[in-house]
Design a protein around this motif. Structure first.
Motif, PDB file in Angstrom:
ATOM      1  N   LEU A 124      -3.208  14.694   3.677  1.00  0.00           N
ATOM      2  CA  LEU A 124      -2.863  13.316   3.577  1.00  0.00           C
ATOM      3  C   LEU A 124      -3.997  12.392   3.171  1.00  0.00           C
ATOM      4  O   LEU A 124      -5.103  12.669   2.998  1.00  0.00           O
ATOM      5  CB  LEU A 124      -2.576  12.516   5.084  1.00  0.00           C
ATOM      6  CG  LEU A 124      -1.368  13.057   5.850  1.00  0.00           C
ATOM      7  CD1 LEU A 124      -1.095  12.444   7.211  1.00  0.00           C
ATOM      8  CD2 LEU A 124      -0.260  13.373   5.012  1.00  0.00           C
ATOM      9  N   ALA A 125      -3.377  11.387   2.238  1.00  0.00           N
ATOM     10  CA  ALA A 125      -4.354  10.397   1.633  1.00  0.00           C
ATOM     11  C   ALA A 125      -5.570   9.782   2.314  1.00  0.00           C
ATOM     12  O   ALA A 125      -6.650   9.619   1.883  1.00  0.00           O
ATOM     13  CB  ALA A 125      -3.683   9.455   0.871  1.00  0.00           C
ATOM     14  N   VAL A 126      -5.209   9.591   3.659  1.00  0.00           N
ATOM     15  CA  VAL A 126      -6.233   8.964   4.456  1.00  0.00           C
ATOM     16  C   VAL A 126      -7.561   9.914   4.808  1.00  0.00           C
ATOM     17  O   VAL A 126      -8.525   9.258   4.913  1.00  0.00           O
ATOM     18  CB  VAL A 126      -5.739   8.483   5.956  1.00  0.00           C
ATOM     19  CG1 VAL A 126      -5.156   9.854   6.760  1.00  0.00           C
ATOM     20  CG2 VAL A 126      -6.426   7.903   6.712  1.00  0.00           C
TER      21      VAL A 126
ATOM     22  N   SER B 168      -3.838   4.764   4.696  1.00  0.00           N
ATOM     23  CA  SER B 168      -2.817   5.221   5.469  1.00  0.00           C
ATOM     24  C   SER B 168      -1.524   5.604   4.541  1.00  0.00           C
ATOM     25  O   SER B 168      -1.419   5.015   3.416  1.00  0.00           O
ATOM     26  CB  SER B 168      -2.449   4.144   6.653  1.00  0.00           C
ATOM     27  OG  SER B 168      -1.809   2.956   5.959  1.00  0.00           O
ATOM     28  N   SER B 169      -0.575   6.215   5.218  1.00  0.00           N
ATOM     29  CA  SER B 169       0.616   6.554   4.468  1.00  0.00           C
ATOM     30  C   SER B 169       1.444   5.294   4.154  1.00  0.00           C
ATOM     31  O   SER B 169       1.970   4.924   3.174  1.00  0.00           O
ATOM     32  CB  SER B 169       1.519   7.470   5.129  1.00  0.00           C
ATOM     33  OG  SER B 169       0.968   8.799   5.388  1.00  0.00           O
ATOM     34  N   GLU B 170       1.423   4.027   5.033  1.00  0.00           N
ATOM     35  CA  GLU B 170       1.929   2.988   4.599  1.00  0.00           C
ATOM     36  C   GLU B 170       1.549   2.111   3.375  1.00  0.00           C
ATOM     37  O   GLU B 170       2.152   1.615   2.699  1.00  0.00           O
ATOM     38  CB  GLU B 170       2.154   2.136   5.905  1.00  0.00           C
ATOM     39  CG  GLU B 170       2.785   0.742   5.840  1.00  0.00           C
ATOM     40  CD  GLU B 170       2.892  -0.146   7.089  1.00  0.00           C
ATOM     41  OE1 GLU B 170       3.033  -1.204   7.242  1.00  0.00           O
ATOM     42  OE2 GLU B 170       2.467   0.599   8.255  1.00  0.00           O
ATOM     43  N   GLU B 171       0.120   2.031   3.586  1.00  0.00           N
ATOM     44  CA  GLU B 171      -0.628   1.653   2.452  1.00  0.00           C
ATOM     45  C   GLU B 171      -0.499   2.431   1.017  1.00  0.00           C
ATOM     46  O   GLU B 171      -0.234   1.638  -0.020  1.00  0.00           O
ATOM     47  CB  GLU B 171      -2.182   1.517   2.794  1.00  0.00           C
ATOM     48  CG  GLU B 171      -2.722   0.649   3.885  1.00  0.00           C
ATOM     49  CD  GLU B 171      -3.960   0.561   4.537  1.00  0.00           C
ATOM     50  OE1 GLU B 171      -4.474   1.885   4.557  1.00  0.00           O
ATOM     51  OE2 GLU B 171      -4.469  -0.411   4.855  1.00  0.00           O
ATOM     52  N   VAL B 172      -0.338   3.675   1.122  1.00  0.00           N
ATOM     53  CA  VAL B 172       0.040   4.298   0.081  1.00  0.00           C
ATOM     54  C   VAL B 172       1.532   3.984  -0.641  1.00  0.00           C
ATOM     55  O   VAL B 172       1.252   3.644  -1.804  1.00  0.00           O
ATOM     56  CB  VAL B 172      -0.137   5.892   0.312  1.00  0.00           C
ATOM     57  CG1 VAL B 172       0.505   6.620  -0.889  1.00  0.00           C
ATOM     58  CG2 VAL B 172      -1.608   6.199   0.538  1.00  0.00           C
ATOM     59  N   ARG B 173       2.449   3.907   0.375  1.00  0.00           N
ATOM     60  CA  ARG B 173       3.691   3.497  -0.350  1.00  0.00           C
ATOM     61  C   ARG B 173       3.714   2.043  -1.019  1.00  0.00           C
ATOM     62  O   ARG B 173       4.292   1.706  -1.855  1.00  0.00           O
ATOM     63  CB  ARG B 173       4.611   3.468   0.927  1.00  0.00           C
ATOM     64  CG  ARG B 173       4.952   5.153   1.177  1.00  0.00           C
ATOM     65  CD  ARG B 173       6.255   5.243   1.975  1.00  0.00           C
ATOM     66  NE  ARG B 173       5.860   4.771   3.363  1.00  0.00           N
ATOM     67  CZ  ARG B 173       5.573   5.611   4.243  1.00  0.00           C
ATOM     68  NH1 ARG B 173       5.272   7.037   4.114  1.00  0.00           N
ATOM     69  NH2 ARG B 173       5.208   5.452   5.418  1.00  0.00           N
TER      70      ARG B 173
ATOM     71  N   VAL C 148       6.567   7.397  -2.492  1.00  0.00           N
ATOM     72  CA  VAL C 148       6.246   8.790  -2.495  1.00  0.00           C
ATOM     73  C   VAL C 148       6.083   9.341  -1.053  1.00  0.00           C
ATOM     74  O   VAL C 148       5.896   8.738  -0.147  1.00  0.00           O
ATOM     75  CB  VAL C 148       4.813   8.795  -3.383  1.00  0.00           C
ATOM     76  CG1 VAL C 148       4.734   8.045  -4.485  1.00  0.00           C
ATOM     77  CG2 VAL C 148       3.497   7.939  -2.381  1.00  0.00           C
ATOM     78  N   GLY C 149       5.895  10.692  -1.019  1.00  0.00           N
ATOM     79  CA  GLY C 149       5.772  11.618   0.117  1.00  0.00           C
ATOM     80  C   GLY C 149       4.483  11.160   0.808  1.00  0.00           C
ATOM     81  O   GLY C 149       3.687  10.804   0.184  1.00  0.00           O
TER      82      GLY C 149
END
Length: 379
Positions: A305-307, A351-356, A362-363
Motif C-alpha cells: 500500500l502507498a502508506v 493512507s488509502s483514503e488520502e490517496v483516493r 484507484v485501488g
C-alpha cells in the motif's frame, strides 16, 4: 507431423545450453565435430523418450570467424552485424548434423522483450510446446541481430534458464569449459576445491563469491551460470554443470552419472506466473518501503500500500515491473505496479483514503499480492 526421432511419452524434459567457448572449437575438434557429437547424443536420448531443447551461443563467434576478426567487437552494432553473418552459418551446421540423426530442428530467436510481455511469453511457451510435441528440436538463441542493450539477456545462461522454466523442464544442463563448480577460480587458485552438489538456494547464494568473469569470446562465466541456476532451481528445475569439451560428458549426464556439479531444485518452487514475475520481467524502477510494510509483505502475505512507501526510484508507468526494496536496499520482491512513478511520488506515505482524495477512484494496492513475488524468500 512425425519424425524418426519423435519421443515416446514418459521421458524427461531437458534443456541443454552450449556456450561460445565450446562452439568455437579447436583445430583438433572443430565446430562441426562438436555439433555432430551433440546430435549423436541428442538423437539417442530423444529415442529413449526425452523431450529436448537446445540453447546455443556461437552466432557472434562464428560471424567473427567468417569475417576473420582477431577479437570480438565491443560496439552493439558490430556485434549485431557479426551475429547476422554467423547465425545462418550456425543453423546450417545444426540442420546438417541433426538431419543425419533423423531429427528436425527449428530456429527460435528471442529477445528479452519477448519474455517480459506476459502475452508474448505465453506465445513463446506455446510455440516451444508444439515443437516438442512434434519431436522437433528447438534451437534457441538470443536475437543478437536485433536486440539492443536494454533488451538483451546479456548471456545465454540466463536465456537457457528462462527457456527451462517456459517448457516446464525437469533438468537444465549447462555445458561449459570447466569440469564443475569450485570453491575458487581453478585457473588462478591452486587450493580451489571441487563442489559436487549444491543442496539449496541458500547455499547457492553463499557460493556467489567464487564466480569469475567470462573470457574474450564468451559473455558469461561462472557468475551467470550461478544466476541461471538460481532461476531454474527456484522454479523446481534441477541444474547440472559439466565440461562440454569431453564428448562423453553429455551421455554420462543423460545416464544420471555423477558428473560435474548438480544444483538441487527448491523444495518449494515458484509457480509459473510467480517465476515469470521474478525472472522474466524488465524492471523499470523501484520503491522503498518502511519496516511495517516489510513485515506485512513477508509475514502476512499482504499487498503493498502507498502508506508503507518511503521512496520512489526511476521512471515507470502503470503496469510496469518494479523492485520492492527494504529501507536498507535489500530486494524484498518484484511486481507490477498499478500506479506510475509520478503518481507514487504524490501519494507515498499516505493512507488509502488520502490517496483516493488526491488521485480519485484507484485501488488500495500499489502492488497487489497476486502481482508480486517475494524474491527474498528464495535465498
Amino acid at each position: 507431423m512425425a519424425t524418426s526421432g519423435t519421443p515416446a511419452t514418459g521421458g524427461l524434459r531437458r534443456v541443454i545450453k552450449v556456450g561460445t567457448s565450446l562452439l568455437r572449437g579447436t583445430p583438433e575438434r572443430p565446430t562441426a565435430a562438436v555439433i555432430a557429437d551433440l546430435a549423436a547424443s541428442f538423437g539417442r536420448q530423444q529415442r529413449r523418450g526425452d523431450r529436448l531443447a537446445l540453447v546455443t551461443s556461437g552466432a557472434v563467434g562464428l560471424g567473427c570467424e567468417a569475417l576473420r576478426f582477431s577479437k570480438r567487437p565491443t560496439e552493439v552494432v558490430a556485434l549485431q552485424a557479426a551475429a547476422a553473418v554467423g547465425q545462418g552459418r550456425l543453423m546450417g551446421l545444426y540442420q546438417e548434423a541433426f538431419a543425419v540423426r533423423g531429427m528436425a530442428v527449428a530456429q527460435v530467436l528471442l529477445t528479452r522483450s519477448d519474455l517480459a510481455s506476459r502475452r508474448r511469453y505465453q506465445n513463446a511457451c506455446r510455440t516451444l510446446e508444439q515443437l516438442l510435441e512434434w519431436g522437433v528440436l528447438p534451437v534457441v538463441n538470443e536475437n543478437d541481430t536485433l536486440a539492443t542493450d536494454e533488451l538483451r539477456f546479456g548471456d545465454n545462461d540466463t536465456l537457457s534458464a528462462l527457456v527451462a522454466v517456459a517448457i516446464g523442464a525437469d533438468e537444465l544442463v549447462l555445458l561449459t569449459d570447466v569440469d564443475r563448480l569450485y570453491s575458487g577460480n581453478p585457473r588462478t587458485d591452486a587450493d580451489a576445491s571441487p563442489i559436487e552438489e549444491v543442496r539449496d538456494l541458500a547455499e547457492l547464494e553463499r557460493l556467489g563469491h567464487v564466480a569469475a568473469g567470462g573470457g574474450q569470446w564468451g559473455t558469461g562465466g561462472m557468475t551467470t551460470k550461478l544466476a541461471a541456476a538460481r532461476i531454474a532451481t527456484s522454479s523446481g528445475i534441477r541444474v547440472r554443470l559439466a565440461d562440454g569439451r569431453d564428448p562423453a560428458v553429455l551421455e554420462a549426464l543423460f545416464a544420471g552419472e555423477k558428473v560435474g556439479t548438480v544444483f538441487q531444485p527448491s523444495a518449494t518452487p515458484l509457480a509459473d506466473r510467480k517465476s515469470w514475475l521474478a525472472h522474466a520481467l524488465l524492471v523499470k524502477g523501484s520503491v522503498r518501503v518502511d519496516a511495517g510494510a516489510e513485515r506485512a509483505l513477508l509475514q502476512q502475505g499482504a499487498s503493498l500500500l502507498a502508506v508503507g512507501i518511503r521512496a520512489v526510484e526511476g521512471h515507470f508507468s502503470r503496469r510496469d515491473a518494479v523492485r520492492v526494496l527494504a529501507s536498507d536496499g535489500r530486494e524484498l520482491g518484484r511486481g507490477l505496479t498499478t500506479l506510475s512513478s509520478e503518481e507514487l511520488r504524490r501519494i507515498m506515505g499516505l493512507s488509502s483514503e488520502e490517496v483516493r482524495r488526491r488521485l480519485g477512484p484507484v485501488g488500495d494496492a500499489v502492488v497487489h499480492r497476486d502481482q508480486l513475488v517475494l524474491t527474498c524468500l528464495a535465498t
